[in-house]
Enzyme design. Structure first.
Site, PDB file in Angstrom:
ATOM      1  N   CYS A  91       0.878  -1.252  -0.118  1.00  0.00           N
ATOM      2  CA  CYS A  91      -0.175   0.081   0.004  1.00  0.00           C
ATOM      3  C   CYS A  91       0.907   1.291   0.051  1.00  0.00           C
ATOM      4  O   CYS A  91       0.458   2.391  -0.304  1.00  0.00           O
ATOM      5  CB  CYS A  91      -0.894  -0.035   1.295  1.00  0.00           C
ATOM      6  SG  CYS A  91      -1.516  -1.608   1.604  1.00  0.00           S
ATOM      7  N   VAL A  92       2.089   1.164   0.428  1.00  0.00           N
ATOM      8  CA  VAL A  92       2.897   2.408   0.356  1.00  0.00           C
ATOM      9  C   VAL A  92       3.719   2.405  -1.004  1.00  0.00           C
ATOM     10  O   VAL A  92       3.694   3.430  -1.904  1.00  0.00           O
ATOM     11  CB  VAL A  92       3.963   2.274   1.434  1.00  0.00           C
ATOM     12  CG1 VAL A  92       4.914   3.647   1.318  1.00  0.00           C
ATOM     13  CG2 VAL A  92       3.565   2.721   2.764  1.00  0.00           C
TER      14      VAL A  92
END
Lengths: 213, 213, 213, 213, 213, 213, 213, 213
Positions: free
Chosen positions: F121-122
């Site tokens: 997700c990053v």
């Protein structure tokens, strides 16, 4: 709206997986994992990922009749029809013509690679492939090392050379991209079976869901 | 020659296994293992051990309709006929009459216990059972902890009270005692599947053996 | 059926909590926790535990006008009516008459103790109290240390002397004993707020539960 | 003046060394050492110690034609005339009559033991020997473990049972006792070759000494 | 009110400090501290403690003309008038008549001991002294070890034998007992100089205090 | 005098914060923090930072009705008016039109991002945003990881791609820039509540200050 | 023969040392060192280095009348004549005109910087100075961090920006360059006093040398 | 087919090995290895590698009559005919004309370097050689460090400058390239003797092989 912003990501259509030298003897030498079970778990998870996304896989072993040992039977069972390229001595898999040709035949330029030790079986082909125009993704947690220092050195050297270090679950997510795509069930099953926390979440959710009916 | 020198060891005839509160929610809270996969691997290995040696197993859960979650399905599948004693609130399993009676009914005095957290579900029944004349073997690597400090405190407190700390593979070896006994194949299979290094050795050996023919 | 098998456990009726020297300056010196946030979290959780179970609490500080600093304000806020016994120099709290008398006045013999450093403020009163017939429970994760070695030495010395090492969440569970008792909501709230994993489970469960309606 | 104050120490006259199951396959499974080289180094140092002090040594292997593998050749070379007691299946070496008789024949009651894994090959014979009146010294750094948790459990269980945990260099010092005794050169040579820091000191000292002439 | 509850504690009147074999060469071999500066810091802090409380100190070295090296000059400077008992070969300092007599002459039965390695120079005299009726306090952080495993083994063996493991700052606090006693300034100075956090607190406090005037 | 030398720094005027997938289920899988409490603490601190500096915040979740779970309620409470962009399947938040448009609408080019796992997700939005001309600041301690190896790989890959790795307290300081600016009190309060050491310092200072009056 | 190959190295003639915000309060918050004594040791060693090589030093503090606290007195004592630039609020020291001018006045372009935390007081001026044409050498072991993750992020971000990470003893060696230069005695003294191992070697050598006479 | 893809790899024909300052005193200061035995093992393995592949080796020492001490005798024995370049004071070996000329005389541009500490004896010549057109391979596990932080800083600085970090076993594999080349036996012997796991595999394999006959 930005164009082609996805262009740099792995997809089932642009990728190939190399699994190199995960042989019974060599696996024993991996020392940068405290738990060898964790390493074995990751290698199998990565292998299943290729299967779930129908990505071509090239398996290879090095001098497998000697101390290195035969290929892990779990990999043979996962890919019963795969040809295992048995290198009689060349350490850098990419230097072995049969291997290189198999890779070229896939026509794919994004190469995901897991191999028994980062500092040899991952490092050398990664450097060669980068030099030959491939985009290389070493999977650091599906590759071991003889020591933590050796792993650190290899990771910095490969990053310096342009390789994109990754991890098996990151590869699953990069390939899946959208959980509404049809591979979702197979991808989730890999998470369920190999990422314990996610498995517990899925089983919890199923309990709740079935409870609601 | 010394008599009865084996008398203090676990055997398939004198032992019972308690598996307490390995529930989907509680498993998530285990933080003293870096790899939750390793913890799950150990719990299943211990469960299979009881099966391989035909030792009575008592399963129990605590408030399993709440956040603690349901029992790990892997344990349910291993023991499809086992009754799971669902405690509606009592934390110390030994304090729950149904559980205590199940234990007493086995007539066995050597208790192997694995439970989701050392500092609660292992500690309290262990102390109670020691006080009631049982010989207790907490399996520290098939039990987790909310932190390393909590695990350390619980291990010292249980040792002080007379419990004999052990680990799952040590339990297998203590129960097997002699590799010429008929349970050897089943015990070896557990090692093969849950102790990665031993699995690699066994597969290597089989390759060599078949090669010789 | 066994009699009195619960007799050795902590209960809200037989316990008292000592919180010693959690002062603003001394807290800074704690080095066996990598994260000082974690230590502070544990101290507050232990303090709330006494409140939830309505256990008597004795607070004390040592030379709090000097470098040691004043009591953590969070503790003062939790116990606004508590008298804080300010020791002008005596290190072993149990040696200070006012403190000892406060303890004796509770009439309780099971002493839970958390103090800023294991190797001084926990160790000395623990040894004194053991010698005077108390049953002492040092809470190792709500007590810090100037180094990991110092903590290890103190834990072994206290275990050797008969103290029962424990951890804050283990204390909560030992006091609650049965989740059907009326303190359950307050105890669960402490878990929710100070054991992150359990908080996530509770919030998840509530979501599912409200979803079902 | 105190009498017999030395009576509890190991000496070349009162000790025997057991080296159990340091087999080529089993050595691979040792995971509580980050560096397997360090473990191998320690095993060999302990073996040389027995030789330097002319202590009886009993070597044994377990099912050495199977995955466990043959005895480390380094041990065979150190003790070319030693009989290796090959146990066909019994895990606890002390339970195997031939082994037990060999031990009894030495007439010695202080047993130094190093074995491939603490939680099996060290633990079981240690418990049996303690029960039979031996004074047992498990050498924890010349014995490995399948995991750090398993090692911790085994160390606490053996200490609880009365075994005196030790380490190889401590054994050397305990046996040597006085550097003016004739074994000094041989003992120092073991330090030189297996304790790198001490080797550097000795070589430095020799340089200085020869410089003075 | 309890009588004599302080009786078990160290005091300046009942204690003696042994500093054994902190020699220039041997110090180099200490490997259980990541930072050798920290070890040296602790040794000097412990030495100053004896001086601050006017406790008798016995210094000794082992074969100090060889590789072990001469005594740390910092210790010689702290105790210019102390006689250093130079043992020509005996490893266990307590076995050396001159050393034992020096100890006996102090007439004290509580022995604080710091020595270069836990598993030899601390362990052997500790066991001998316990057997001869002394109450022994090994200072684990002013003693090193050749490895973490060796330290762990020695700590468990000494605890089992009845020694009371401690750490240098705990010794300071146990001896000071009450900050209103005249040794307070000297004790605080040791904390200031050797416990960095406490030094920062003291300097901060002084700034504030002088600011108030 | 240098011109514009501040131009590369984050400021309340040029920044936006993305908080992605901090969902109740996914949070459980974070394993590179020993203490999950520390991770939760950091996420909340980062969220409060945006609020203190009045920076736009975009919240998003992924398939929040499934195992991933709902958004942490603490984040919902902090931003009661925020729209949470619920992605029904797309993993890379930047690929989801509604999310991308929300980002574009802020008109800001410096993006601070914290998300539940670094390696998914990053990583993916970071790579996409870099490619689209954003300056990206992944907050590594307000983002977790499934393992330390995965975190290491993601950090090297993002650094290689041009992202500027940072940590939550560094973000606070970069935004505050000068403690004389009006946001100082709010920024200091975040330090007080989430950086335990700084909180102790502030409370100490207040005590001294009020003491002086 | 290569020309100017030394041109990139630090020398006493081309370097300046910045010591930023080593204040009594802020020092307490450093958590990436297990031993705060080690951190303090390193800061002082670096300060002495500048003195030994007669390099200009610029000291600065941030809001030193508040919780951050006053400058470490050890630094004030080392540089009694130095002006300490007290910044009333600006975090990035380089942004403070008085500081920047002091740096510019030195006329030196190679800047060695140690500051209390890597992720703020080192990071921001380092980025500013790189942008303004300085060659910056952050001394990572004379700078602390609020956490290991924050340190890792800051080190990667500074390396990416072109800073040359270093350590205090490396700075000594780089400045000394040749042990025959007149600063050798002063440099060696710093090693003697702050690098324990080297101090032991020097003292040993002196003993041998004097012995020879 | 790609041309020259091997061009970037080390080979026996294009490489030279520098072994710098592995002196008896300096070796003692290495603190980033938990086990100094492991470090010594690696240094010797790297030295033997040069011998096995007949690569030129340049040995050097720094002020070897002082505290640094003489060259490790193990290196002298391996290269009895090698000239050891004794630098009387210059720290950066490349700056010493005799050393630089020896390197130039080899005519090789790929330099493998191991030296006693990464942050000085490896770092400085590496930077100089990179600037002079050499391709430099620092062997991080045959080089030590005064601390882990110092090692980390040096590794990042050298990678940033273009050096290719490596490890001794990786060097062996890179030089061997193909196990069918005549150096195979010598290379395998190094693995056998210095990589414990591989030695166990080779001995196992030989047992099986001889068994088959």
């Amino acid at each position: 709206m930005p164009k082609n912003f996805k262009s740099e990501f792995l997809s089932p259509e642009n990728s190939v997986l190399l699994l190199v030298d995960h042989q019974l003897g060599l696996m024993q030498g991996v020392r940068d994992f405290r738990s060898l079970e964790e390493y074995k778990n990751n290698v199998i998870a990565l292998a299943k990922t290729a299967k779930a996304f129908n990505i071509p896989v090239i398996l290879s072993t090095s001098v497998d009749t000697g101390p290195n040992g035969f290929l892990m039977p779990e990999l043979e069972e996962l890919f019963p029809d795969a040809q295992v390229i048995r290198r009689p001595g060349v350490i850098n898999a990419y230097e072995w013509p049969e291997f290189r040709e198999a890779l070229e035949k896939t026509g794919r330029k994004k190469v995901i690679i897991g191999a028994v030790t980062l500092e040899t079986c991952v490092l050398f082909p990664t450097l060669s492939m980068l030099q030959n125009g491939y985009d290389v993704y070493p999977v650091v947690d599906a590759s071991g090392s003889w020591s933590e220092m050796a792993a650190e050195a290899a990771m910095l050297r490969m990053t310096q050379a342009g390789a994109k270090l990754t991890s098996w679950a990151s590869v699953v997510a990069e390939l899946q991209a959208d959980w509404r795509k049809p591979t979702a069930a197979a991808a989730a099953q890999i998470f369920h079976d190999h990422l314990a926390s996610y498995g517990f979440l899925m089983d919890t959710h199923q309990n709740y869901a079935s409870d609601r009916k």
